[in-house]
Design a protein around this motif. Structure first.
Motif, PDB file in Angstrom:
ATOM      1  N   LEU A 265       0.791  -1.113  -0.096  1.00 37.09           N
ATOM      2  CA  LEU A 265      -0.043  -0.322  -0.117  1.00 37.09           C
ATOM      3  C   LEU A 265       0.818   1.268  -0.152  1.00 37.09           C
ATOM      4  N   PRO A 266       0.674   2.163  -0.813  1.00 38.17           N
ATOM      5  CA  PRO A 266       1.176   3.438  -0.772  1.00 38.17           C
ATOM      6  C   PRO A 266       1.136   4.268   0.563  1.00 38.17           C
ATOM      7  N   ALA A 267       1.733   5.212   0.950  1.00 35.34           N
ATOM      8  CA  ALA A 267       1.432   5.705   2.015  1.00 35.34           C
ATOM      9  C   ALA A 267       0.176   6.441   2.347  1.00 35.34           C
ATOM     10  N   PRO A 268      -0.650   6.526   3.369  1.00 31.45           N
ATOM     11  CA  PRO A 268      -2.033   6.962   3.410  1.00 31.45           C
ATOM     12  C   PRO A 268      -2.009   8.483   3.146  1.00 31.45           C
ATOM     13  N   PRO A 269      -3.028   8.822   2.565  1.00 26.79           N
ATOM     14  CA  PRO A 269      -3.278  10.383   2.048  1.00 26.79           C
ATOM     15  C   PRO A 269      -3.269  11.326   3.295  1.00 26.79           C
ATOM     16  N   ARG A 270      -2.524  12.392   3.219  1.00 28.69           N
ATOM     17  CA  ARG A 270      -2.049  13.259   4.134  1.00 28.69           C
ATOM     18  C   ARG A 270      -3.511  14.193   4.094  1.00 28.69           C
ATOM     19  N   GLY A 271      -4.047  14.686   5.268  1.00 31.79           N
ATOM     20  CA  GLY A 271      -5.148  15.706   5.252  1.00 31.79           C
ATOM     21  C   GLY A 271      -6.273  15.182   5.010  1.00 31.79           C
ATOM     22  N   PHE A 272      -6.612  13.600   4.805  1.00 32.19           N
ATOM     23  CA  PHE A 272      -7.778  13.110   4.639  1.00 32.19           C
ATOM     24  C   PHE A 272      -8.742  13.731   5.539  1.00 32.19           C
ATOM     25  N   SER A 452     -14.363  20.549   2.944  1.00 28.40           N
ATOM     26  CA  SER A 452     -13.165  21.143   2.168  1.00 28.40           C
ATOM     27  C   SER A 452     -12.485  22.055   2.824  1.00 28.40           C
ATOM     28  N   ARG A 453     -12.970  22.910   3.733  1.00 32.90           N
ATOM     29  CA  ARG A 453     -12.272  23.646   4.586  1.00 32.90           C
ATOM     30  C   ARG A 453     -11.076  23.017   5.502  1.00 32.90           C
ATOM     31  N   GLN A 454     -11.750  21.685   6.001  1.00 36.33           N
ATOM     32  CA  GLN A 454     -10.731  20.941   6.838  1.00 36.33           C
ATOM     33  C   GLN A 454      -9.701  20.584   6.093  1.00 36.33           C
ATOM     34  N   VAL A 455      -9.625  20.298   4.870  1.00 32.37           N
ATOM     35  CA  VAL A 455      -8.723  19.783   3.917  1.00 32.37           C
ATOM     36  C   VAL A 455      -7.522  20.896   4.017  1.00 32.37           C
ATOM     37  N   LEU A 456      -7.800  22.239   3.782  1.00 35.17           N
ATOM     38  CA  LEU A 456      -7.023  23.071   4.033  1.00 35.17           C
ATOM     39  C   LEU A 456      -6.445  23.326   5.236  1.00 35.17           C
ATOM     40  N   VAL A 457      -7.227  23.315   6.467  1.00 35.20           N
ATOM     41  CA  VAL A 457      -6.638  23.416   7.679  1.00 35.20           C
ATOM     42  C   VAL A 457      -5.673  22.208   8.037  1.00 35.20           C
ATOM     43  N   GLY A 458      -6.065  21.005   7.432  1.00 32.56           N
ATOM     44  CA  GLY A 458      -4.971  20.009   7.663  1.00 32.56           C
ATOM     45  C   GLY A 458      -3.684  20.184   7.109  1.00 32.56           C
ATOM     46  N   ARG A 459      -3.476  20.965   6.032  1.00 29.66           N
ATOM     47  CA  ARG A 459      -2.290  21.446   5.459  1.00 29.66           C
ATOM     48  C   ARG A 459      -1.546  22.832   5.829  1.00 29.66           C
TER      49      ARG A 459
END
Length: 553
Positions: A265-272, A452-459
């Motif tokens: 498995l590739p690395a889990p996606p960041r900010g999911f 969608s906002r949480q994706v930006l917050v995660g990064r």
């Protein structure tokens, strides 16, 4: 200069290895190497290139051009000469420079050394010359019989080598390899016999008897006959617990072979973030409940029970919607339920990553990951699939097939065991997988505004996002809830922490720029390419190019 035909056709000169690029040249060279020192008639070469009577009137000229091209490759070694004779061509080269002839010489030398360790060592040395299917990149139908004959030669030497190892006490370590060989070559009764003896000596007589019954069923179904008398006598000896079958009292040089557990498995996606409904649907797949009952068991000792089904899901949706991210996030969450390994393949069904992966290539990759030696991989696609399914039949494994073009590309990758689970992503609806194989379809939509906002917050962090609410709202509107577009924006902002989000939003107000930068990916979601990165959008100058660089383009 040395030559190889026990695998793809290769030419080696010193430390350099040359692959002959043109198929016609490979075919001509293969014919000359197989009959090194002897004349190969032009008519035979033409027949191999064009299947008998299908040769065009210009066949002789084509053969001459192929020979001319090969002469340029061979010109670096004066001891190798491709010469013309009255009826055809001959390759004048010392036989020891061709791996096939070395293999035969080593095998003959080993057989003349008696029945001791010298014989076994010579056989092993001969087998080490094999790199896979003989003439693997030569497709001429005329050579199909030659290929099969070469495989028969290899199997005979391999069986002799394995027989010595079983007789000298190395039976336990050989069981996995023998199972692979029996699955790949079901009509070789000697392999069945070796597996029976190895299992019996390992204290597994019931499994040894099952091997015989499997061979008998196969023979009956295919030819209407029973196995030969030698295998039948061995069966009776196992039934009687014949003491002569017992393992030697003293063993030497025991090998141990750890089972290969692939973790692909590739690395889990960041900010999911988000996808609660979709994750719940995957958690509830039919077949996973049977696996849950097995949690805590050491793998193949468990039994999913009669009537159990394999968990199979298809994740569909448009480009950039986050299909791969969802599959990988779920797969990593449940990896511990599949202790025997996880397999992953990008099937390249869409996008700029090259041609779609053929099922034969994908299955070959799985066999490699499962530890199958190159020379044990069958040439026939159906045989590869049967071998793959045999290997995973008693193993709890997860298979993720990403970016599938259609159902036909996926079906050969499906195990036949309810102990496995399969997740497939595709832009196609994969209707055949749903109707014929019971797959559970799952369509993925866009993220909500808060997700969608949480994706930006995660990064970027809550502080930076909260500091520019107007710019963030504008960016979210441009991204439209597409995870890939959000990742591009977040990547651009993360590259330069001093770059205002308002400036980034201003860059994207131009519709052409927005389409170029955020135009949803046409490749696997994991790679996150944009239309601009593929060169299909308008040129973007200045700071705008940073957006593409943020995703590695």
């Amino acid at each position: 200069m040395e030559f190889g035909v026990l695998g793809p056709v290769v030419v080696r000169h010193g430390a350099e290895e040359t692959r002959i690029a043109k198929a016609q040249q490979r075919c001509v060279l293969a014919l000359l190497l197989l009959d090194a020192g002897r004349v190969v008639p032009v008519a035979r070469i033409a027949g191999a290139l064009w299947e008998g009577d299908g040769a065009p009137r210009t066949a002789r000229n084509v053969v001459q051009r192929a020979v001319s091209d090969l002469r340029r490759v061979l010109a670096v070694d004066p001891e190798v000469r491709l010469v013309h004779r009255a009826a055809g061509y001959a390759l004048e080269v010392a036989p020891a420079r061709i791996d096939l002839h070395r293999f035969r010489a080593l095998a003959a030398g080993a057989r003349s050394a008696g029945h001791g360790e010298r014989r076994a060592a010579g056989l092993r040395q001969a087998l080490e010359l094999w790199r896979g299917e003989p003439l693997a990149d030569v497709t001429a139908p005329e050579l199909a019989v030659v290929k099969q004959a070469l495989v028969e030669e290899w199997l005979s030497v391999l069986e002799e080598s394995l027989d010595w190892e079983v007789r000298t006490g190395r039976h336990a370590a050989l069981v996995p390899e023998l199972r692979l060989l029996v699955a790949a070559h079901p009509w070789r009764e000697r392999l069945h016999g070796l597996l029976m003896v190895a299992l019996y000596r390992d204290g597994r007589p019931a499994e040894a008897l099952r091997v015989f019954h499997d061979a008998r069923r196969a023979c009956s179904a295919e030819t209407g006959t029973d196995p030969g008398p030698e295998l039948q006598r061995l069966y009776q000896r196992v039934l009687r617990n014949d003491p002569e079958l017992d393992a030697p009292a003293v063993t030497t040089a025991l090998r141990t072979t750890a089972a290969v557990v692939p973790r692909q498995l590739p690395a889990p996606p960041r900010g999911f973030t988000g996808r609660g409904r979709e994750l719940a649907a995957l958690d509830g797949l039919p077949g996973l409940d049977g696996l849950a009952a097995l949690d805590g068991l050491p793998g193949p000792d468990g039994d999913a029970g009669p009537g159990a089904t394999m968990a199979l899901a298809t994740i569909g949706g448009s480009a950039g919607i986050g299909k791969t991210w969802l599959a990988l996030h779920w797969a990593h969450r449940h990896a511990n339920r599949f202790p025997d390994g996880q397999l992953f393949v990008d099937l390249r069904g869409s996008g700029p990553g090259g041609a779609p992966v053929a099922p034969a290539v994908a299955v070959r990759g799985f066999l490699d990951a499962l530890g199958v030696a190159p020379w044990s991989v069958p040439a026939d696609v159906d045989a590869r699939v049967r071998l793959f399914r045999s290997l995973v039949a008693d193993r709890r494994m997860l298979i993720v097939a990403d970016n599938a073009l259609g159902a036909d590309q996926v079906v050969p990758l499906l195990p036949g065991s309810p102990l496995c689970a399969v997740v497939v992503t595709s832009r196609d609806r994969l209707t055949d997988l749903v109707t014929r194989h019971g797959a559970q379809p799952l369509r993925v939509g866009v993220l909500t505004g808060e997700e969608s906002r949480q994706v930006l917050v995660g990064r970027l962090g809550e502080g930076r996002v909260a500091a520019e609410p107007g710019a963030v709202a504008e960016l979210l509107a441009y991204c439209g809830g597409f995870p890939l577009a959000l990742a591009v924006v977040a990547g651009r902002a993360a590259v330069d922490p001093e770059f205002p989000l308002a400036a980034l939003a201003a860059e994207l107000r131009d519709s052409a720029t927005r389409r170029a930068v955020l135009g949803v990916a046409t490749g696997p979601d994991l790679d996150a390419p944009s239309r601009h990165s593929q060169g299909t959008g308008p040129a973007i100058g200045g700071n705008r190019s940073l957006i593409s660089r943020a995703v590695g383009r």
